[in-house]
Design a protein around this motif. Structure first.
Motif, PDB file in Angstrom:
ATOM      1  N   LYS A   1       4.733  -0.395  65.016  1.00  0.00           N
ATOM      2  CA  LYS A   1       5.083  -1.689  64.441  1.00  0.00           C
ATOM      3  C   LYS A   1       5.451  -2.690  65.532  1.00  0.00           C
ATOM      4  CE  LYS A   1       6.647  -0.401  59.796  1.00  0.00           C
ATOM      5  NZ  LYS A   1       7.811  -0.354  58.854  1.00  0.00           N
ATOM      6  N   CYS A   2       5.963  -2.181  66.657  1.00  0.00           N
ATOM      7  CA  CYS A   2       6.309  -3.037  67.800  1.00  0.00           C
ATOM      8  C   CYS A   2       5.075  -3.378  68.641  1.00  0.00           C
ATOM      9  CB  CYS A   2       7.348  -2.354  68.682  1.00  0.00           C
ATOM     10  SG  CYS A   2       8.982  -2.209  67.906  1.00  0.00           S
ATOM     11  N   GLY A   3       3.920  -2.815  68.283  1.00  0.00           N
ATOM     12  CA  GLY A   3       2.688  -3.158  68.973  1.00  0.00           C
ATOM     13  C   GLY A   3       2.234  -2.168  70.028  1.00  0.00           C
ATOM     14  N   TYR A   4       2.924  -1.021  70.138  1.00  0.00           N
ATOM     15  CA  TYR A   4       2.532  -0.027  71.134  1.00  0.00           C
ATOM     16  C   TYR A   4       1.462   0.907  70.569  1.00  0.00           C
ATOM     17  CZ  TYR A   4       6.975  -1.417  73.290  1.00  0.00           C
ATOM     18  OH  TYR A   4       7.998  -2.134  73.847  1.00  0.00           O
ATOM     19  N   ALA A   5       0.602   1.394  71.451  1.00  0.00           N
ATOM     20  CA  ALA A   5      -0.276   2.503  71.093  1.00  0.00           C
ATOM     21  C   ALA A   5       0.499   3.784  71.369  1.00  0.00           C
ATOM     22  CB  ALA A   5      -1.555   2.462  71.926  1.00  0.00           C
ATOM     23  N   VAL A   6       0.422   4.753  70.437  1.00  0.00           N
ATOM     24  CA  VAL A   6       1.248   5.959  70.555  1.00  0.00           C
ATOM     25  C   VAL A   6       0.415   7.207  70.296  1.00  0.00           C
ATOM     26  CG1 VAL A   6       3.312   7.169  69.753  1.00  0.00           C
ATOM     27  CG2 VAL A   6       3.249   4.666  69.694  1.00  0.00           C
ATOM     28  N   ASP A   7       0.511   8.175  71.203  1.00  0.00           N
ATOM     29  CA  ASP A   7       0.005   9.525  70.968  1.00  0.00           C
ATOM     30  C   ASP A   7       1.215  10.428  70.784  1.00  0.00           C
ATOM     31  OD1 ASP A   7      -2.592   8.712  71.273  1.00  0.00           O
ATOM     32  OD2 ASP A   7      -2.775   9.391  73.348  1.00  0.00           O
ATOM     33  N   ALA A   8       1.163  11.319  69.794  1.00  0.00           N
ATOM     34  CA  ALA A   8       2.298  12.201  69.499  1.00  0.00           C
ATOM     35  C   ALA A   8       1.928  13.647  69.782  1.00  0.00           C
ATOM     36  CB  ALA A   8       2.732  12.039  68.042  1.00  0.00           C
ATOM     37  N   ALA A   9       2.744  14.321  70.585  1.00  0.00           N
ATOM     38  CA  ALA A   9       2.587  15.746  70.865  1.00  0.00           C
ATOM     39  C   ALA A   9       3.828  16.468  70.356  1.00  0.00           C
ATOM     40  CB  ALA A   9       2.406  15.972  72.365  1.00  0.00           C
ATOM     41  N   TYR A  10       3.635  17.714  69.897  1.00  0.00           N
ATOM     42  CA  TYR A  10       4.728  18.428  69.242  1.00  0.00           C
ATOM     43  C   TYR A  10       5.212  19.660  70.016  1.00  0.00           C
ATOM     44  CZ  TYR A  10       3.146  15.429  65.488  1.00  0.00           C
ATOM     45  OH  TYR A  10       2.778  14.331  64.757  1.00  0.00           O
ATOM     46  N   ASP A  11       4.592  19.965  71.143  1.00  0.00           N
ATOM     47  CA  ASP A  11       5.080  21.046  71.997  1.00  0.00           C
ATOM     48  C   ASP A  11       4.682  20.745  73.436  1.00  0.00           C
ATOM     49  OD1 ASP A  11       2.516  22.508  72.774  1.00  0.00           O
ATOM     50  OD2 ASP A  11       2.389  22.681  70.591  1.00  0.00           O
ATOM     51  N   GLY A  12       5.253  21.505  74.377  1.00  0.00           N
ATOM     52  CA  GLY A  12       5.051  21.214  75.783  1.00  0.00           C
ATOM     53  C   GLY A  12       3.612  21.346  76.248  1.00  0.00           C
ATOM     54  N   GLU A  13       2.910  22.371  75.766  1.00  0.00           N
ATOM     55  CA  GLU A  13       1.529  22.576  76.204  1.00  0.00           C
ATOM     56  C   GLU A  13       0.604  21.480  75.672  1.00  0.00           C
ATOM     57  OE1 GLU A  13       0.180  26.511  75.425  1.00  0.00           O
ATOM     58  OE2 GLU A  13       1.739  27.464  76.643  1.00  0.00           O
TER      59      GLU A  13
ATOM     60  N   PRO B   1      -0.286 -17.673  67.541  1.00  0.00           N
ATOM     61  CA  PRO B   1      -0.137 -16.665  66.481  1.00  0.00           C
ATOM     62  C   PRO B   1      -1.034 -15.458  66.760  1.00  0.00           C
ATOM     63  CG  PRO B   1      -1.620 -18.392  65.743  1.00  0.00           C
ATOM     64  CD  PRO B   1      -1.179 -18.780  67.135  1.00  0.00           C
ATOM     65  N   LEU B   2      -0.593 -14.554  67.613  1.00  0.00           N
ATOM     66  CA  LEU B   2      -1.413 -13.418  68.012  1.00  0.00           C
ATOM     67  C   LEU B   2      -1.176 -12.210  67.111  1.00  0.00           C
ATOM     68  CD1 LEU B   2      -1.051 -13.463  71.912  1.00  0.00           C
ATOM     69  CD2 LEU B   2      -2.643 -14.741  70.462  1.00  0.00           C
ATOM     70  N   THR B   3      -2.229 -11.418  66.920  1.00  0.00           N
ATOM     71  CA  THR B   3      -2.069 -10.125  66.261  1.00  0.00           C
ATOM     72  C   THR B   3      -1.414  -9.155  67.252  1.00  0.00           C
ATOM     73  OG1 THR B   3      -4.209  -9.258  67.000  1.00  0.00           O
ATOM     74  CG2 THR B   3      -4.192 -10.554  64.952  1.00  0.00           C
ATOM     75  N   LYS B   4      -0.990  -8.004  66.768  1.00  0.00           N
ATOM     76  CA  LYS B   4      -0.345  -7.030  67.648  1.00  0.00           C
ATOM     77  C   LYS B   4      -1.288  -6.573  68.758  1.00  0.00           C
ATOM     78  CE  LYS B   4       2.902  -5.299  64.190  1.00  0.00           C
ATOM     79  NZ  LYS B   4       3.284  -4.169  63.318  1.00  0.00           N
ATOM     80  N   LYS B   5      -2.563  -6.364  68.436  1.00  0.00           N
ATOM     81  CA  LYS B   5      -3.520  -5.926  69.454  1.00  0.00           C
ATOM     82  C   LYS B   5      -3.808  -7.044  70.449  1.00  0.00           C
ATOM     83  CE  LYS B   5      -4.041  -1.695  68.257  1.00  0.00           C
ATOM     84  NZ  LYS B   5      -3.313  -0.684  69.051  1.00  0.00           N
ATOM     85  N   GLU B   6      -3.924  -8.264  69.979  1.00  0.00           N
ATOM     86  CA  GLU B   6      -4.133  -9.392  70.893  1.00  0.00           C
ATOM     87  C   GLU B   6      -2.948  -9.509  71.850  1.00  0.00           C
ATOM     88  OE1 GLU B   6      -6.742 -12.109  67.730  1.00  0.00           O
ATOM     89  OE2 GLU B   6      -4.643 -12.580  68.150  1.00  0.00           O
ATOM     90  N   TYR B   7      -1.738  -9.370  71.298  1.00  0.00           N
ATOM     91  CA  TYR B   7      -0.548  -9.433  72.159  1.00  0.00           C
ATOM     92  C   TYR B   7      -0.564  -8.310  73.187  1.00  0.00           C
ATOM     93  CZ  TYR B   7       4.148  -9.013  73.910  1.00  0.00           C
ATOM     94  OH  TYR B   7       5.222  -8.904  74.765  1.00  0.00           O
ATOM     95  N   ALA B   8      -0.874  -7.095  72.748  1.00  0.00           N
ATOM     96  CA  ALA B   8      -0.871  -5.942  73.649  1.00  0.00           C
ATOM     97  C   ALA B   8      -1.883  -6.119  74.776  1.00  0.00           C
ATOM     98  CB  ALA B   8      -1.165  -4.664  72.871  1.00  0.00           C
ATOM     99  N   ILE B   9      -3.061  -6.641  74.453  1.00  0.00           N
ATOM    100  CA  ILE B   9      -4.090  -6.894  75.471  1.00  0.00           C
ATOM    101  C   ILE B   9      -3.584  -7.927  76.464  1.00  0.00           C
ATOM    102  CG2 ILE B   9      -6.376  -7.899  75.859  1.00  0.00           C
ATOM    103  CD1 ILE B   9      -7.181  -6.668  73.123  1.00  0.00           C
ATOM    104  N   LEU B  10      -3.032  -9.017  75.938  1.00  0.00           N
ATOM    105  CA  LEU B  10      -2.572 -10.099  76.807  1.00  0.00           C
ATOM    106  C   LEU B  10      -1.403  -9.655  77.675  1.00  0.00           C
ATOM    107  CD1 LEU B  10      -2.964 -13.065  77.566  1.00  0.00           C
ATOM    108  CD2 LEU B  10      -1.311 -13.666  75.782  1.00  0.00           C
ATOM    109  N   GLU B  11      -0.457  -8.915  77.113  1.00  0.00           N
ATOM    110  CA  GLU B  11       0.684  -8.433  77.886  1.00  0.00           C
ATOM    111  C   GLU B  11       0.215  -7.559  79.040  1.00  0.00           C
ATOM    112  OE1 GLU B  11       4.791  -6.573  76.478  1.00  0.00           O
ATOM    113  OE2 GLU B  11       3.235  -5.030  76.637  1.00  0.00           O
ATOM    114  N   TYR B  12      -0.696  -6.639  78.762  1.00  0.00           N
ATOM    115  CA  TYR B  12      -1.177  -5.731  79.815  1.00  0.00           C
ATOM    116  C   TYR B  12      -1.903  -6.507  80.909  1.00  0.00           C
ATOM    117  CZ  TYR B  12      -3.077  -1.591  82.056  1.00  0.00           C
ATOM    118  OH  TYR B  12      -3.380  -0.612  82.976  1.00  0.00           O
ATOM    119  N   MET B  13      -2.693  -7.475  80.510  1.00  0.00           N
ATOM    120  CA  MET B  13      -3.418  -8.262  81.503  1.00  0.00           C
ATOM    121  C   MET B  13      -2.469  -9.115  82.341  1.00  0.00           C
ATOM    122  SD  MET B  13      -6.962  -9.417  79.619  1.00  0.00           S
ATOM    123  CE  MET B  13      -7.610 -10.008  81.173  1.00  0.00           C
ATOM    124  N   MET B  14      -1.428  -9.665  81.714  1.00  0.00           N
ATOM    125  CA  MET B  14      -0.490 -10.491  82.468  1.00  0.00           C
ATOM    126  C   MET B  14       0.378  -9.657  83.404  1.00  0.00           C
ATOM    127  SD  MET B  14       0.525 -13.591  79.853  1.00  0.00           S
ATOM    128  CE  MET B  14       1.364 -14.535  81.129  1.00  0.00           C
TER     129      MET B  14
END
Length: 226
Positions: free
Chosen positions: A22-34, A149-162
């Motif tokens: 919801k904050c605009g991050y891409a997230v991968d979730a892992a449930y154990d160490g391996e 008025p950016l979407t979450k993905k537009e913001y994420a792209i722009l933030e990373y580029m900046m």
């Protein structure tokens, strides 16, 4: 920005994952160490949020494994182990930050935000380029006095580029940092978002091409004359 969340409590993992997305991050979730190391070995992450009490491989072992070859990726330990000795051990093993459970999500997100900008600490939360201003804390973007008025993905792209202002950012690099690893993307998804970003900048009054296509290499954001 892309985060690897390593948490074996599935309900908590789902809540944190949902909040971060919801904050605009891409997230991968892992449930154990391996599984965490499997994700880490095939993807690039800006921040790793790591629990210590993990099945199959303890969180400290995961941390030490990563730090054998990777000193740069930001790692935040999120653990119920709250004793001073545990915190010291985690930080000494290479963690950049340590947050104990129970925790407030707003604090977790703030700590992730701080870690993500460590290399750019002289700029704080404010990033700017040719009249374009981005506030990482508020996740707000404006050109001159006009809010975009950016979407979450537009913001994420722009933030990373900046955050990589003046550098060529490859297509795969952007896709890897802005979308979840299992996201189903159309071939022109990134091109479409870049196009809408450019259009919104133009509509806000930008007469210079801040975001440039670099043929065969990716994209670049910079002020005119740089």
């Amino acid at each position: 920005m892309k985060i690897l969340l390593i948490e074996d409590e599935e309900e908590l993992s789902a809540i944190v994952t949902r909040g971060l997305r919801k904050c605009g991050y891409a997230v991968d979730a892992a449930y154990d160490g391996e599984e965490a190391l499997d994700y880490y070995n095939v993807n690039e992450y800006d921040v790793i949020v790591l629990d210590l009490n993990l099945p199959r491989m303890d969180g400290l072992e995961v941390l030490k494994n990563i730090r054998q070859t990777d000193k740069k990726t930001k790692i935040l330990i999120l653990s119920a182990r709250s004793a001073v000795d545990d915190r010291v051990q985690g930080l000494d093993a290479g963690a950049n930050d340590y947050l104990t459970k129970p925790f407030d999500f707003l604090e977790l997100e703030a700590r992730i935000r701080v870690l993500s900008r460590i290399a750019y600490i002289q700029q704080g939360n404010e990033l700017s380029c040719g009249g374009l201003n981005l506030n990482m804390a508020a996740k707000a973007v404006s050109f001159q006095e006009t809010k975009l008025p950016l979407t979450k993905k537009e913001y994420a792209i722009l933030e990373y580029m900046m955050l990589h202002k003046g550098q060529i950012v490859g297509t795969e690099q952007l896709l890897n940092h802005v979308w979840d690893s299992d996201a189903e993307l159309f071939p022109d998804t990134l091109k479409y978002h870049i196009h809408t970003l450019k259009k919104k900048l133009c509509d806000a009054g930008s007469h210079q091409e801040l975001i440039r296509n670099v043929r065969g290499m990716g994209y670049k954001i910079e002020e005119a004359g740089e």
